[in-house]
Design a protein around this motif. Structure first.
Motif, PDB file in Angstrom:
ATOM      1  N   VAL A  67       0.982  -1.174   0.078  1.00 12.25           N
ATOM      2  CA  VAL A  67       0.070   0.069   0.085  1.00 12.25           C
ATOM      3  C   VAL A  67       0.923   1.188  -0.169  1.00 12.25           C
ATOM      4  O   VAL A  67       1.703   1.357   0.905  1.00 12.25           O
ATOM      5  CB  VAL A  67      -0.856  -0.098   1.296  1.00 12.25           C
ATOM      6  CG1 VAL A  67      -1.825   1.389   1.255  1.00 12.25           C
ATOM      7  CG2 VAL A  67      -1.736  -1.147   1.418  1.00 12.25           C
ATOM      8  N   ARG A  68       0.666   2.163  -1.005  1.00 12.44           N
ATOM      9  CA  ARG A  68       1.636   3.378  -0.937  1.00 12.44           C
ATOM     10  C   ARG A  68       0.596   4.521  -1.494  1.00 12.44           C
ATOM     11  O   ARG A  68      -0.087   4.503  -2.411  1.00 12.44           O
ATOM     12  CB  ARG A  68       2.602   3.114  -2.360  1.00 12.44           C
ATOM     13  CG  ARG A  68       3.688   2.185  -2.232  1.00 12.44           C
ATOM     14  CD  ARG A  68       4.647   2.298  -1.050  1.00 12.44           C
ATOM     15  NE  ARG A  68       5.428   1.284  -0.849  1.00 12.44           N
ATOM     16  CZ  ARG A  68       5.679   0.243  -0.279  1.00 12.44           C
ATOM     17  NH1 ARG A  68       4.599   0.212   0.807  1.00 12.44           N
ATOM     18  NH2 ARG A  68       6.783  -0.454  -0.216  1.00 12.44           N
ATOM     19  N   ALA A  69       0.831   5.485  -0.349  1.00 11.92           N
ATOM     20  CA  ALA A  69      -0.215   6.570  -0.175  1.00 11.92           C
ATOM     21  C   ALA A  69      -1.646   6.288  -0.450  1.00 11.92           C
ATOM     22  O   ALA A  69      -2.309   6.811  -1.391  1.00 11.92           O
ATOM     23  CB  ALA A  69       0.167   7.530  -1.543  1.00 11.92           C
ATOM     24  N   GLY A  70      -1.893   5.269   0.091  1.00 11.28           N
ATOM     25  CA  GLY A  70      -3.378   4.583   0.212  1.00 11.28           C
ATOM     26  C   GLY A  70      -3.608   3.914  -1.032  1.00 11.28           C
ATOM     27  O   GLY A  70      -4.745   3.184  -1.018  1.00 11.28           O
TER      28      GLY A  70
END
Length: 274
Positions: A19-22
Motif C-alpha cells: 500500500v503506497r499513499a493509500g
C-alpha cells in the motif's frame, strides 16, 4: 578478502501486497529465512537455535568457542551439516576432554537460548567469569569511525531483506575484513567468531563492530574470542559494562558517524587522530 559466505539460501522472494499513499500495489519482496538449527557435539544434541541458514559451519565453530565448549580450533575435529524437513543439524566432533566438560555443563544447565539465561539453575551459573584479556592493543577513534561509515555497504543480506543484524571484524586501521549476518544478533557474532577461527587472521589484532545493542553476552563472546574492543551501533546494558570492565575490553555504544560513547577502558582508544 572473505567478506561473507552464503552457502545455503539465506532469503527468498515472495509476492506481496503493498500500500503506497493509500493505493494497493502488487509486487515482490525478499524475506530473510529463519529456521531451527540444531547443534550436536559428539552425537549429543546440545542446543537448537533459530538462525538464518547461511555460514552454518562458522556458526557452529563460533558457538562452540564463545559458549566455552572448546578453547581452540584444534579441539574441533570435524564439522558437518545436513538439512531436514524441519531445519538443519550441525554435527561437530570435539576432543574428549571438551566433551567431558560439556557433559558437566549440561548437568548444571537445563537449557539455553540465544537470548540469555533461560534454564539456568542458579545465579552462580548466570554469567561466566572471564579471565582478563591477555592482549589489549590500542585502537584509534578514526579507525572506528571509518569502519562504522562503511559497514552498511557490506550488509548484503540486510540490503536484500531489511531484517538482519551484522557483526564485522575490522583491522586496526578500520577496514572491514570479515562480516557475517543473521536474523539474530548473537548468531551473527558467533558466525563472525567462527569465521575468524577458520581463517588465518589474528582476531586479537582488530576489533568488532555490531549493528545491535551490546548485552553482556555480546561482550562475553567478543572477549572469549580474545578481541579487546567492541563497538555497538546501539546502546549497552549495565551488565555488559561490568563484564567489559572486568575483562579489560573497551566497550563503545551509539557508534554513529563520528560519535560514540565509551563505557569501559577509554585508555585503550586514542582520540588524537579523530
Amino acid at each position: 578478502m572473505d567478506l561473507t559466505v552464503m552457502d545455503l539460501p539465506a532469503y527468498r522472494a515472495l509476492a506481496v501486497h503493498r500500500v503506497r499513499a493509500g493505493r494497493p500495489l502488487q509486487g515482490q519482496d525478499s524475506v530473510a529465512e529463519e529456521v531451527p538449527v540444531a547443534l550436536e557435539f559428539n552425537g549429543v544434541s546440545h542446543a537448537v537455535m533459530m538462525a538464518t541458514p547461511a555460514d552454518l559451519e562458522d556458526f557452529a565453530y563460533g558457538f562452540a568457542l564463545t559458549e566455552g565448549i572448546v578453547d581452540a580450533t584444534a579441539q574441533i575435529h570435524d564439522c558437518e551439516y545436513a538439512s531436514g524437513p524441519q531445519g538443519y543439524t550441525v554435527q561437530l566432533s570435539i576432543a574428549a576432554s571438551c566433551f567431558a566438560r560439556l557433559k558437566e555443563m549440561r548437568r548444571n544447565l537445563t537449557g539455553r537460548t540465544g537470548c540469555g539465561l533461560c534454564g539456568t539453575e542458579s545465579l552462580a551459573h548466570a554469567v561466566r567469569v572471564l579471565a582478563p584479556l591477555k592482549m589489549r592493543p590500542s585502537f584509534t577513534a578514526a579507525a572506528v569511525t571509518l569502519a562504522a561509515a562503511s559497514l552498511r555497504e557490506y550488509q548484503c543480506l540486510l540490503a536484500a531483506t531489511g531484517a538482519t543484524h551484522a557483526a564485522a571484524w575490522c583491522t586496526a586501521d578500520g577496514h572491514i575484513e570479515l562480516i557475517r549476518e543473521d536474523v539474530g544478533r548473537h548468531n551473527a557474532l558467533d558466525k563472525l567468531v567462527g569465521a575468524l577461527l577458520r581463517s588465518s587472521l589474528d582476531a586479537r589484532s582488530g576489533f568488532v563492530l555490531i549493528t545491535s545493542r551490546a548485552s553482556y553476552e555480546m561482550v562475553q563472546k567478543t572477549a572469549t574470542a580474545g578481541i579487546a574492543l567492541l563497538a555497538a551501533v546501539s546502546g549497552v546494558t549495565g551488565l555488559a559494562v561490568d563484564v567489559a570492565q572486568s575483562a579489560g575490553l573497551t566497550l563503545l555504544g551509539f557508534t554513529r558517524g563520528t560519535d560514540f560513547s565509551i563505557y569501559s577502558h577509554p585508555e585503550q582508544l586514542s582520540l588524537d587522530s579523530q
